[in-house]
Design a protein around this motif. Structure first.
Motif, PDB file in Angstrom:
ATOM      1  N   VAL A 199      42.947  33.030  47.830  1.00 29.26           N
ATOM      2  CA  VAL A 199      43.842  34.370  47.239  1.00 29.26           C
ATOM      3  C   VAL A 199      43.645  34.336  45.828  1.00 29.26           C
ATOM      4  O   VAL A 199      43.862  33.313  45.043  1.00 29.26           O
ATOM      5  N   ASP A 200      43.044  35.378  45.151  1.00 28.37           N
ATOM      6  CA  ASP A 200      42.846  35.503  43.696  1.00 28.37           C
ATOM      7  C   ASP A 200      44.326  35.487  42.921  1.00 28.37           C
ATOM      8  O   ASP A 200      44.091  34.585  42.102  1.00 28.37           O
ATOM      9  N   LYS A 201      45.301  35.806  43.526  1.00 29.26           N
ATOM     10  CA  LYS A 201      46.494  35.830  42.931  1.00 29.26           C
ATOM     11  C   LYS A 201      47.008  34.372  42.819  1.00 29.26           C
ATOM     12  O   LYS A 201      47.941  34.077  42.118  1.00 29.26           O
ATOM     13  N   ALA A 257      38.340  43.508  41.740  1.00 29.41           N
ATOM     14  CA  ALA A 257      37.457  44.494  42.012  1.00 29.41           C
ATOM     15  C   ALA A 257      36.050  43.718  41.862  1.00 29.41           C
ATOM     16  O   ALA A 257      35.877  43.065  41.166  1.00 29.41           O
ATOM     17  N   LEU A 258      35.066  44.282  42.982  1.00 32.09           N
ATOM     18  CA  LEU A 258      33.657  43.725  43.041  1.00 32.09           C
ATOM     19  C   LEU A 258      32.741  44.677  42.947  1.00 32.09           C
ATOM     20  O   LEU A 258      32.795  45.741  43.868  1.00 32.09           O
ATOM     21  N   LEU A 259      31.769  44.864  42.106  1.00 31.98           N
ATOM     22  CA  LEU A 259      31.034  45.986  41.992  1.00 31.98           C
ATOM     23  C   LEU A 259      29.603  45.205  42.316  1.00 31.98           C
ATOM     24  O   LEU A 259      29.022  44.277  41.296  1.00 31.98           O
ATOM     25  N   TYR A 260      28.828  45.322  43.373  1.00 31.67           N
ATOM     26  CA  TYR A 260      27.822  44.663  43.816  1.00 31.67           C
ATOM     27  C   TYR A 260      26.567  45.288  42.972  1.00 31.67           C
ATOM     28  O   TYR A 260      26.489  46.471  42.964  1.00 31.67           O
ATOM     29  N   LEU A 261      25.777  44.378  42.574  1.00 33.32           N
ATOM     30  CA  LEU A 261      24.668  45.077  41.980  1.00 33.32           C
ATOM     31  C   LEU A 261      23.258  45.030  42.520  1.00 33.32           C
ATOM     32  O   LEU A 261      22.274  45.573  42.331  1.00 33.32           O
ATOM     33  N   TYR A 274      23.814  39.319  42.853  1.00 32.44           N
ATOM     34  CA  TYR A 274      24.607  39.392  41.480  1.00 32.44           C
ATOM     35  C   TYR A 274      25.965  40.435  41.929  1.00 32.44           C
ATOM     36  O   TYR A 274      25.871  41.383  42.770  1.00 32.44           O
ATOM     37  N   VAL A 275      26.900  40.002  41.330  1.00 37.06           N
ATOM     38  CA  VAL A 275      28.204  40.838  41.311  1.00 37.06           C
ATOM     39  C   VAL A 275      28.960  40.786  39.922  1.00 37.06           C
ATOM     40  O   VAL A 275      28.849  40.031  39.162  1.00 37.06           O
ATOM     41  N   LEU A 276      29.307  41.814  39.812  1.00 35.35           N
ATOM     42  CA  LEU A 276      30.482  41.885  38.633  1.00 35.35           C
ATOM     43  C   LEU A 276      31.837  42.007  38.965  1.00 35.35           C
ATOM     44  O   LEU A 276      32.299  42.980  39.714  1.00 35.35           O
ATOM     45  N   ALA A 277      32.708  40.783  38.937  1.00 36.65           N
ATOM     46  CA  ALA A 277      33.817  40.853  39.475  1.00 36.65           C
ATOM     47  C   ALA A 277      35.263  41.096  38.252  1.00 36.65           C
ATOM     48  O   ALA A 277      34.760  40.601  37.162  1.00 36.65           O
ATOM     49  N   MET A 278      35.971  42.116  38.461  1.00 41.01           N
ATOM     50  CA  MET A 278      36.952  42.428  37.649  1.00 41.01           C
ATOM     51  C   MET A 278      38.385  42.330  38.164  1.00 41.01           C
ATOM     52  O   MET A 278      38.683  42.642  39.371  1.00 41.01           O
ATOM     53  N   TRP A 279      39.299  41.688  37.050  1.00 41.43           N
ATOM     54  CA  TRP A 279      40.684  41.717  37.578  1.00 41.43           C
ATOM     55  C   TRP A 279      41.631  42.574  36.718  1.00 41.43           C
ATOM     56  O   TRP A 279      41.539  42.663  35.632  1.00 41.43           O
ATOM     57  N   PHE A 280      42.674  42.880  37.339  1.00 42.13           N
ATOM     58  CA  PHE A 280      43.622  43.815  36.505  1.00 42.13           C
ATOM     59  C   PHE A 280      45.054  43.223  36.871  1.00 42.13           C
ATOM     60  O   PHE A 280      45.223  42.825  37.977  1.00 42.13           O
TER      61      PHE A 280
HETATM   62  O1  AKG Z   1      31.338  37.866  44.819  1.00 41.42           O
HETATM   63  C1  AKG Z   1      32.296  38.167  45.718  1.00 41.42           C
HETATM   64  O2  AKG Z   1      31.896  39.031  46.918  1.00 41.42           O
HETATM   65  C2  AKG Z   1      33.588  37.758  45.956  1.00 41.42           C
HETATM   66  C3  AKG Z   1      33.860  36.837  44.767  1.00 41.42           C
HETATM   67  C4  AKG Z   1      35.490  36.317  44.631  1.00 41.42           C
HETATM   68  O3  AKG Z   1      36.223  36.405  45.720  1.00 41.42           O
HETATM   69  C5  AKG Z   1      36.088  35.893  43.463  1.00 41.42           C
HETATM   70  O4  AKG Z   1      35.423  35.707  42.373  1.00 41.42           O
HETATM   71  O5  AKG Z   1      37.302  35.685  43.345  1.00 41.42           O
END
Ligand code: AKG
Ligand code: FE2
Length: 350
Positions: free
Chosen positions: A264-266, A276-280, A332-338
């Motif tokens: 759980v991110d939180k 937020a996840l932006l897939y590259l 590759y992914v750009l992950a972002m949290w707010f």
């Molecule tokens: O890369 C993803 O699809 C998820 C990554 C993720 O859950 C995270 O970094 O907290």
């Protein structure tokens, strides 16, 4: 002792996951490789417009809880990197809720529901699935911020939302190339390499740095629009590369590192509110494995990464998730949290 705090989190709400879509989501299937989306279409037929959604007893209870919460705003306070008893207690409680969620929901033999495959393209502006919010969990970090804290504007409803073609193919390719260049001679943990882009803008080059800043702003605006928020603040970002065949070199600081833990991110950063996840790049084409999976009590709900696809969701225990192991290729992914907490927003010195 120990257990009493868990009652604060209304986890039974999580047991019946509401699946609703908003508006008239449209999904088209790419004709070339792979073939799937019957399940999705069946799902779409069963769903009702968000506006027409019935307000059941649970949602009413959630509203009352949210109103009550706002009056008790200062009941506890979490401070990042702090060792004051209040922060430690919050962190400990959040970790226990996460462990509970994993114990209940993470197991073999569950139904596998593919929400979106890599070859499905959401052609409407977005598609969303609603889930009941764990409201108390949000309150305990820093109190409730009306008009921002998940569900305060939406009667106890949290969401998972996908926007396709959020990033253009060229932008995604350029950002992946910049990421690859920035990761040369960087330590990695087994197959996983991560880079905090905001503090490494020079490393990413002019174009890569601009793309990160552009998407941080664009994603933030999109989250505000999708969730109907008045304010929201940056709380961190990470560029992550996952390799199916990790090199066994001197840069590997943790061979065999497991990055596919459900979490759980939180629970890890209590001030996170929106993820937020932006897939590259794209599952099935650029890599195998690496699916994103929501881990619900009754089923795993899977979103396959697709270049330009944006996946956003509320960061609390209603959205336990994992990224599955990449078995081939590079993802590759750009992950972002707010966050809704102005005081806890990301600052470069952090
Ligand atoms: O890369 C993803 O699809 C998820 C990554 C993720 O859950 C995270 O970094 O907290
Ligand atoms: Fe996560």
């Amino acid at each position: 002792q120990g257990m009493e705090d868990d009652e604060d989190v209304d986890l039974e709400l999580l047991l019946d996951v509401l699946r609703r879509t908003r508006g008239q989501p449209q999904v088209r299937r790419e004709s070339s490789w792979g073939a799937w989306s019957d399940l999705l279409q069946a799902h779409g037929r069963r769903t009702t417009a968000r506006e027409g959604a019935r307000r059941g007893g649970k949602e009413k209870a959630a509203t009352e809880l949210s109103q009550k919460s706002s009056q008790q705003q200062k009941s506890s306070r979490f401070r990042k990197d702090s060792s004051d008893p209040e922060s430690l207690r919050t962190r400990d409680k959040y970790q226990r809720v996460q462990a509970d969620r994993i114990r209940t929901a993470y197991r073999d033999g569950k139904a596998q529901v593919r929400l979106l495959s890599a070859t499905d393209i959401v052609t409407s502006s977005s598609i969303s699935w609603d889930v009941p919010c764990a409201l108390k969990f949000y309150q305990d970090a820093y109190g409730i911020v009306q008009g921002c804290t998940p569900s305060t504007a939406r009667q106890g409803v949290c969401s998972r939302i996908v926007v396709d073609e959020f990033g253009e193919p060229d932008e995604m390719r350029d950002l992946a190339i910049a990421t690859e260049a920035a990761m040369v001679n960087l330590f990695h943990q087994g197959g996983s390499t991560s880079l905090a882009p905001v503090s490494s803008l020079e490393r990413l080059g002019v174009k890569g740095g601009l793309l990160v800043q552009y998407f941080l702003a664009k994603v933030k605006l999109r989250i505000m629009r999708e969730f109907g928020l008045e304010v929201i603040y940056d709380s961190g970002a990470l560029l992550t590369r996952l390799k199916g065949d990790p090199p066994r070199d001197e840069w590997d600081v943790e061979p065999g590192h497991v990055y596919w833990n459900p979490h759980v991110d939180k629970a890890n950063i209590p001030t996170y509110d929106y993820s937020a996840l932006l897939y590259l790049n794209t599952h099935g084409k650029d890599f195998h494995g690496g699916e994103f999976s929501f881990i619900d009590d009754d089923a795993d709900r899977i979103v396959q990464p697709r270049a330009g696809r944006l996946l956003i969701f509320t960061s609390g225990p209603e959205n336990l998730h994992q990224v599955r192991e990449v078995t081939r290729g590079t993802r590759y992914v750009l992950a972002m949290w707010f966050t809704c907490s102005k005081e806890d927003q990301y600052r470069d010195e952090d």
